[in-house]
Motif scaffolding. Sequence first.
Motif, short mmCIF file in Angstrom:
data_model
loop_
_atom_site.label_atom_id
_atom_site.label_comp_id
_atom_site.label_asym_id
_atom_site.label_seq_id
_atom_site.Cartn_x
_atom_site.Cartn_y
_atom_site.Cartn_z
N UNK A 26 -2.72 -7.07 14.01
CA UNK A 26 -2.04 -6.71 12.77
C UNK A 26 -2.19 -7.83 11.76
N UNK A 27 -2.61 -7.46 10.54
CA UNK A 27 -2.77 -8.43 9.46
C UNK A 27 -2.20 -7.84 8.18
N UNK A 28 -1.66 -8.70 7.35
CA UNK A 28 -1.19 -8.30 6.03
C UNK A 28 -2.13 -8.91 5.00
N UNK A 29 -2.51 -8.11 4.02
CA UNK A 29 -3.49 -8.54 3.02
C UNK A 29 -3.02 -8.23 1.61
N UNK A 30 -3.59 -8.99 0.69
CA UNK A 30 -3.58 -8.66 -0.72
C UNK A 30 -5.05 -8.68 -1.10
#
Length: 77
Positions: A26-30
């Motif tokens: 799981x990764x969070x990106x902009x």
Amino acid sequence: MAEVDDVRPLGSSLERSYEVYVRGRLMFRVGQIVYVAFSLDESVMGFAFPKEERADFVASDPRKFQLPSASDMRFNW
């Protein structure tokens, strides 16, 4: 200790932020920039931090914080 369920609401509420799974992680990106990533077993959370401040940050509590892998040290954040 932060867990995925603690981070997910915050990451989802940020403007232009979205979550993705890359190779099961799981990764969070902009855009293309990852600012938080979890290990496969979700026991380790990595987050963006200025490159020039990393050593001081780790030294502040080495039991809790560690430097990123050698391949990730090239990134500015």
